[in-house]
Design a protein around this motif. Structure first.
Motif, PDB file in Angstrom:
ATOM      1  N   ASN A 286      13.695 -58.795  89.989  1.00 59.68           N
ATOM      2  CA  ASN A 286      14.738 -58.820  91.018  1.00 59.68           C
ATOM      3  C   ASN A 286      14.148 -59.308  92.339  1.00 59.68           C
ATOM      4  O   ASN A 286      12.937 -59.392  92.504  1.00 59.68           O
ATOM      5  N   ASN A 287      15.033 -59.621  93.263  1.00 61.60           N
ATOM      6  CA  ASN A 287      14.611 -60.130  94.572  1.00 61.60           C
ATOM      7  C   ASN A 287      14.937 -59.088  95.634  1.00 61.60           C
ATOM      8  O   ASN A 287      16.113 -58.825  95.919  1.00 61.60           O
ATOM      9  N   GLU A 288      13.892 -58.488  96.196  1.00 67.51           N
ATOM     10  CA  GLU A 288      14.079 -57.461  97.220  1.00 67.51           C
ATOM     11  C   GLU A 288      14.035 -58.031  98.633  1.00 67.51           C
ATOM     12  O   GLU A 288      14.114 -57.282  99.597  1.00 67.51           O
ATOM     13  N   ASP A 289      13.894 -59.350  98.756  1.00 67.26           N
ATOM     14  CA  ASP A 289      13.965 -60.002 100.065  1.00 67.26           C
ATOM     15  C   ASP A 289      15.419 -60.267 100.434  1.00 67.26           C
ATOM     16  O   ASP A 289      16.284 -60.380  99.565  1.00 67.26           O
ATOM     17  N   SER A 290      15.666 -60.388 101.719  1.00 65.59           N
ATOM     18  CA  SER A 290      16.999 -60.757 102.205  1.00 65.59           C
ATOM     19  C   SER A 290      16.839 -61.621 103.442  1.00 65.59           C
ATOM     20  O   SER A 290      15.981 -61.357 104.289  1.00 65.59           O
ATOM     21  N   VAL A 291      17.642 -62.679 103.534  1.00 65.34           N
ATOM     22  CA  VAL A 291      17.617 -63.560 104.703  1.00 65.34           C
ATOM     23  C   VAL A 291      19.041 -63.718 105.229  1.00 65.34           C
ATOM     24  O   VAL A 291      20.007 -63.698 104.460  1.00 65.34           O
ATOM     25  N   SER A 292      19.157 -63.871 106.537  1.00 60.47           N
ATOM     26  CA  SER A 292      20.476 -64.021 107.142  1.00 60.47           C
ATOM     27  C   SER A 292      20.372 -64.871 108.397  1.00 60.47           C
ATOM     28  O   SER A 292      19.436 -64.722 109.186  1.00 60.47           O
ATOM     29  N   LEU A 293      21.350 -65.774 108.564  1.00 57.71           N
ATOM     30  CA  LEU A 293      21.384 -66.667 109.717  1.00 57.71           C
ATOM     31  C   LEU A 293      22.727 -66.570 110.419  1.00 57.71           C
ATOM     32  O   LEU A 293      23.765 -66.434 109.784  1.00 57.71           O
TER      33      LEU A 293
ATOM     34  N   MET B 139      20.761 -54.228 103.954  1.00 53.91           N
ATOM     35  CA  MET B 139      21.330 -53.433 105.043  1.00 53.91           C
ATOM     36  C   MET B 139      20.777 -53.900 106.387  1.00 53.91           C
ATOM     37  O   MET B 139      21.518 -54.039 107.360  1.00 53.91           O
ATOM     38  N   ALA B 140      19.476 -54.145 106.432  1.00 54.83           N
ATOM     39  CA  ALA B 140      18.831 -54.540 107.685  1.00 54.83           C
ATOM     40  C   ALA B 140      19.341 -55.889 108.174  1.00 54.83           C
ATOM     41  O   ALA B 140      19.743 -56.037 109.335  1.00 54.83           O
ATOM     42  N   THR B 141      19.323 -56.897 107.313  1.00 53.64           N
ATOM     43  CA  THR B 141      19.716 -58.237 107.750  1.00 53.64           C
ATOM     44  C   THR B 141      21.198 -58.309 108.099  1.00 53.64           C
ATOM     45  O   THR B 141      21.577 -58.949 109.084  1.00 53.64           O
ATOM     46  N   THR B 142      22.032 -57.649 107.296  1.00 56.34           N
ATOM     47  CA  THR B 142      23.480 -57.676 107.560  1.00 56.34           C
ATOM     48  C   THR B 142      23.814 -56.961 108.861  1.00 56.34           C
ATOM     49  O   THR B 142      24.589 -57.477 109.684  1.00 56.34           O
ATOM     50  N   PHE B 143      23.231 -55.791 109.080  1.00 57.79           N
ATOM     51  CA  PHE B 143      23.519 -55.010 110.282  1.00 57.79           C
ATOM     52  C   PHE B 143      23.082 -55.764 111.531  1.00 57.79           C
ATOM     53  O   PHE B 143      23.843 -55.875 112.504  1.00 57.79           O
ATOM     54  N   ILE B 144      21.869 -56.283 111.514  1.00 61.04           N
ATOM     55  CA  ILE B 144      21.334 -56.944 112.713  1.00 61.04           C
ATOM     56  C   ILE B 144      22.105 -58.226 113.018  1.00 61.04           C
ATOM     57  O   ILE B 144      22.455 -58.486 114.176  1.00 61.04           O
ATOM     58  N   LYS B 145      22.378 -59.022 112.004  1.00 57.29           N
ATOM     59  CA  LYS B 145      23.147 -60.245 112.230  1.00 57.29           C
ATOM     60  C   LYS B 145      24.519 -59.925 112.817  1.00 57.29           C
ATOM     61  O   LYS B 145      24.971 -60.572 113.776  1.00 57.29           O
ATOM     62  N   THR B 146      25.186 -58.924 112.263  1.00 58.81           N
ATOM     63  CA  THR B 146      26.536 -58.584 112.707  1.00 58.81           C
ATOM     64  C   THR B 146      26.546 -58.013 114.117  1.00 58.81           C
ATOM     65  O   THR B 146      27.289 -58.485 114.990  1.00 58.81           O
TER      66      THR B 146
ATOM     67  N   GLU C 157      16.167 -54.076 120.311  1.00 57.36           N
ATOM     68  CA  GLU C 157      15.610 -52.759 120.007  1.00 57.36           C
ATOM     69  C   GLU C 157      16.699 -51.787 119.572  1.00 57.36           C
ATOM     70  O   GLU C 157      16.498 -50.991 118.642  1.00 57.36           O
ATOM     71  N   ILE C 158      17.854 -51.845 120.221  1.00 57.85           N
ATOM     72  CA  ILE C 158      18.962 -50.960 119.858  1.00 57.85           C
ATOM     73  C   ILE C 158      19.465 -51.284 118.457  1.00 57.85           C
ATOM     74  O   ILE C 158      19.721 -50.388 117.645  1.00 57.85           O
ATOM     75  N   CYS C 159      19.588 -52.577 118.144  1.00 55.92           N
ATOM     76  CA  CYS C 159      20.026 -52.986 116.815  1.00 55.92           C
ATOM     77  C   CYS C 159      19.052 -52.514 115.739  1.00 55.92           C
ATOM     78  O   CYS C 159      19.462 -52.018 114.681  1.00 55.92           O
ATOM     79  N   ILE C 160      17.771 -52.659 115.996  1.00 56.27           N
ATOM     80  CA  ILE C 160      16.755 -52.221 115.040  1.00 56.27           C
ATOM     81  C   ILE C 160      16.810 -50.708 114.862  1.00 56.27           C
ATOM     82  O   ILE C 160      16.707 -50.183 113.749  1.00 56.27           O
ATOM     83  N   ASP C 161      16.960 -49.984 115.964  1.00 61.20           N
ATOM     84  CA  ASP C 161      17.020 -48.528 115.898  1.00 61.20           C
ATOM     85  C   ASP C 161      18.215 -48.068 115.061  1.00 61.20           C
ATOM     86  O   ASP C 161      18.090 -47.180 114.211  1.00 61.20           O
ATOM     87  N   ASN C 162      19.375 -48.699 115.282  1.00 65.98           N
ATOM     88  CA  ASN C 162      20.570 -48.326 114.522  1.00 65.98           C
ATOM     89  C   ASN C 162      20.442 -48.703 113.049  1.00 65.98           C
ATOM     90  O   ASN C 162      20.859 -47.948 112.163  1.00 65.98           O
ATOM     91  N   ALA C 163      19.863 -49.868 112.771  1.00 63.36           N
ATOM     92  CA  ALA C 163      19.652 -50.283 111.386  1.00 63.36           C
ATOM     93  C   ALA C 163      18.673 -49.339 110.696  1.00 63.36           C
ATOM     94  O   ALA C 163      18.872 -48.950 109.534  1.00 63.36           O
ATOM     95  N   ASN C 164      17.620 -48.960 111.409  1.00 63.79           N
ATOM     96  CA  ASN C 164      16.629 -48.046 110.848  1.00 63.79           C
ATOM     97  C   ASN C 164      17.259 -46.707 110.476  1.00 63.79           C
ATOM     98  O   ASN C 164      17.008 -46.169 109.391  1.00 63.79           O
ATOM     99  N   ARG C 165      18.088 -46.175 111.370  1.00 66.01           N
ATOM    100  CA  ARG C 165      18.737 -44.892 111.097  1.00 66.01           C
ATOM    101  C   ARG C 165      19.699 -44.987 109.921  1.00 66.01           C
ATOM    102  O   ARG C 165      19.807 -44.049 109.114  1.00 66.01           O
TER     103      ARG C 165
END
Length: 261
Positions: A17-24, A49-56, A79-87
């Motif tokens: 499987n592919n555990e990588d994710s890319v988003s533009l 989750m990380a790529t979708t949340f941050i892009k959006t 930083e706020i986007c990363i913090d929210n994605a992390n949580r």
């Protein structure tokens, strides 16, 4: 400055499987790449989750006026986007037994006119090719990098280390994570490469740079990198994002055109 973006991800030759994710987000100049880790399918969940949340979320902020933001404001928004994605990832991992222990590394870039803000967590990397000089822009958050910095292991020894993929930071592993962010000036002709370790573990920096220089379009460059990594063994998922900067054409005034200037 105009930016052309292209992304490509490939499972490699060993992983099922592919555990990588890319988003533009080309409209807002956002590039996000994540390399997930965890149990069965959990890494895929964390990285997506990380790529979708941050892009959006970051895309919405930029679209609502963030393009005029100061460097400090943009850094804070990232930083706020990363913090929210992390949580979000951390909470999902704790609420669902099948996702227990999942997490993801991440590297991202926000391109705004003549500057780029690069952020990363873990060992996913960003490189820059400028006038033939290939430079790593990020510094791995890994046990191996800490040992290199401390002088405990040489760069030559590091190439054969068995613990090269042990990261010291990742999204979703703890309830808080520190994003490393740096801003750089962008020049006409710059080419930025964001990649998971499935690329740089298989290919040397010299080999990567050579492929970027010789291949044609961004799509062809990305495909050449993935094919080379697979030819070298393809032991992990391989993901790349390429961003090419080109100065906007300036319209000359009537007098300048008449004078041939």
């Amino acid at each position: 400055m105009n930016f052309e973006l292209h992304a490509l991800t490939d499972p490699g030759l060993v992983r099922d499987n592919n555990e990588d994710s890319v988003s533009l987000d080309t409209d807002n100049g956002i590039a996000v790449l994540a390399d997930g880790m965890g149990g069965y399918n959990a890494g895929e969940v964390a990285s997506a989750m990380a790529t979708t949340f941050i892009k959006t979320e970051l895309g919405r902020w930029l679209a609502e006026g963030g393009h005029e933001s100061s460097s400090r404001e943009l850094k804070r928004a990232m930083e706020i986007c990363i913090d929210n994605a992390n949580r979000s990832i951390f909470n999902a991992a704790n609420a669902n037994p099948q996702y227990a222990g999942m997490g993801t590394t991440l590297v991202m870039g926000v391109f705004l006119d003549g500057r780029v803000m690069i952020g990363h967590v873990g060992d996913s990397r960003c490189y820059r090719l400028r006038r033939g000089e290939f430079v790593q822009m990020t510094r791995d958050h890994s046990l191996l990098q800490e040992q290199i910095d401390a002088g405990l292991i040489s760069l030559e020894q590091a190439q054969y280390a068995t613990h090269r993929n042990l990261v010291t930071r990742a999204l979703g592993v703890e309830d808080a994570v520190l994003l490393e962010v740096n801003e750089y000036r962008v020049e006409d002709g710059d080419l930025y490469l964001f990649c998971s370790d499935g690329l740089n573990d298989m290919l040397s920096d010299e080999r990567i740079a050579a492929l970027l220089v010789t291949a044609g379009t961004l799509e062809e460059k990305a495909m050449a990198l993935v094919e080379a990594a697979n030819a070298a063994g393809g032991r992990d998922n391989i993901s790349v994002i390429l961003a090419f900067a080109r100065a906007k054409a300036t319209r000359r005034g009537l007098l300048s055109r008449m004078l041939g200037q």
